[in-house]
Design a protein around this motif. Structure first.
Motif, short mmCIF file in Angstrom:
data_model
loop_
_atom_site.label_atom_id
_atom_site.label_comp_id
_atom_site.label_asym_id
_atom_site.label_seq_id
_atom_site.Cartn_x
_atom_site.Cartn_y
_atom_site.Cartn_z
N VAL A 176 7.47 8.51 4.38
CA VAL A 176 7.12 7.62 5.52
C VAL A 176 7.16 7.96 6.50
O VAL A 176 8.45 8.08 6.87
N VAL A 177 6.54 8.33 7.11
CA VAL A 177 6.37 8.57 8.52
C VAL A 177 6.53 7.13 9.45
O VAL A 177 7.95 6.99 10.24
N ARG A 178 5.90 6.75 9.40
CA ARG A 178 6.00 4.73 10.39
C ARG A 178 4.90 4.03 9.10
O ARG A 178 4.12 4.37 8.75
N PRO A 179 5.00 3.29 10.04
CA PRO A 179 4.43 1.88 9.01
C PRO A 179 1.99 2.16 9.33
O PRO A 179 1.85 2.64 10.13
N GLY A 180 1.52 2.91 7.53
CA GLY A 180 0.55 2.71 8.13
C GLY A 180 0.33 4.56 8.02
O GLY A 180 -0.93 5.19 7.98
N VAL A 181 1.60 5.42 7.43
CA VAL A 181 1.61 6.84 7.55
C VAL A 181 2.33 7.51 6.70
O VAL A 181 3.75 6.99 6.94
N ILE A 182 2.53 8.11 5.91
CA ILE A 182 2.81 8.78 4.80
C ILE A 182 2.59 10.33 4.73
O ILE A 182 1.14 10.82 4.96
N ARG A 183 3.96 11.06 4.98
CA ARG A 183 3.23 12.91 4.56
C ARG A 183 3.75 12.69 3.79
O ARG A 183 4.78 12.65 3.06
N ALA A 184 2.40 13.80 2.29
CA ALA A 184 3.30 13.72 1.41
C ALA A 184 3.00 15.52 1.64
O ALA A 184 1.77 16.79 1.93
N THR A 185 3.73 15.85 0.48
CA THR A 185 3.74 17.71 0.33
C THR A 185 3.33 18.22 -1.55
O THR A 185 4.33 17.06 -1.92
N LEU A 186 2.78 19.07 -1.69
CA LEU A 186 2.43 19.31 -2.75
C LEU A 186 2.70 21.10 -3.04
O LEU A 186 2.61 21.71 -1.86
N ASN A 187 4.03 21.15 -4.11
CA ASN A 187 4.31 22.68 -3.37
C ASN A 187 3.86 23.33 -5.11
O ASN A 187 4.46 22.71 -6.74
N LEU A 188 3.31 24.06 -5.43
CA LEU A 188 2.96 24.76 -7.00
C LEU A 188 3.25 26.52 -6.84
O LEU A 188 2.15 26.97 -5.66
N ARG B 133 1.07 -1.51 0.07
CA ARG B 133 -0.22 -0.08 -0.06
C ARG B 133 0.70 1.38 -0.11
O ARG B 133 -0.04 2.16 -0.38
N ALA B 134 1.70 1.29 0.97
CA ALA B 134 2.64 2.33 0.49
C ALA B 134 3.20 2.65 -0.61
O ALA B 134 3.48 3.99 -0.71
N ILE B 135 3.62 1.50 -1.43
CA ILE B 135 4.57 1.87 -2.02
C ILE B 135 3.37 2.72 -3.48
O ILE B 135 3.23 3.03 -4.60
N GLN B 136 2.16 1.49 -3.43
CA GLN B 136 0.59 2.08 -3.81
C GLN B 136 0.67 3.69 -4.18
O GLN B 136 0.52 4.79 -5.45
N ILE B 137 0.34 4.13 -2.82
CA ILE B 137 0.25 6.01 -2.43
C ILE B 137 1.15 6.54 -2.70
O ILE B 137 1.37 7.65 -3.71
#
Length: 126
Positions: free
Chosen positions: A60-72, A43-47
């Motif tokens: 990846v913050v930890r298993p089950g949590v990903i932090r995503a950042t968008l810069n536009l 799932r982490a790879i898919q996300i």
């Protein structure tokens, strides 16, 4: 005298109406199912793959949590994506230059989140 007051207050009223059109109630994704079966480990790879395809940077913050950042341009949106084997959630974490006031945010933000949600949910298994 009344005429002056009405004319003088028109730019202020127009500005207030114009600013309210720039923000919308913030959209968070809660427990959206993945469309394709997959293991927790994948799932982490898919996300990350889905997010990268839309220009998001992920950590990846930890298993089950990903932090995503968008810069536009001058805008920055940061979300926390939590997931398990079956579902994921996308929750607002932080932003810059998006007029976030605790409830409402720049109108484009919700579109970015809806796109991210759609692409993550449709991402094929690894």
């Amino acid at each position: 005298m009344k005429r002056r007051f009405l004319i003088g207050s028109m730019p202020v009223a127009f500005a207030a109406v114009a600013l309210t059109g720039c923000t919308r109630p913030i959209y968070n994704v809660s427990r959206r199912p993945f469309q394709h079966p997959g293991s927790f480990e994948h799932r982490a790879i898919q996300i990350q793959r889905a997010a990268a395809g839309l220009g998001w940077q992920t950590d990846v913050v930890r298993p089950g949590v990903i932090r995503a950042t968008l810069n536009l341009r001058t805008h920055v949106a940061v979300v926390e994506i939590t997931y398990n084997q079956e579902v994921f959630s996308i929750i607002y974490a932080d932003s810059s230059n998006l007029n976030y006031d605790g409830t409402n945010i720049h109108k484009n933000y919700n579109g970015w989140i809806e796109n991210l949600e759609r692409v993550i949910s449709q991402q094929p298994s690894v």
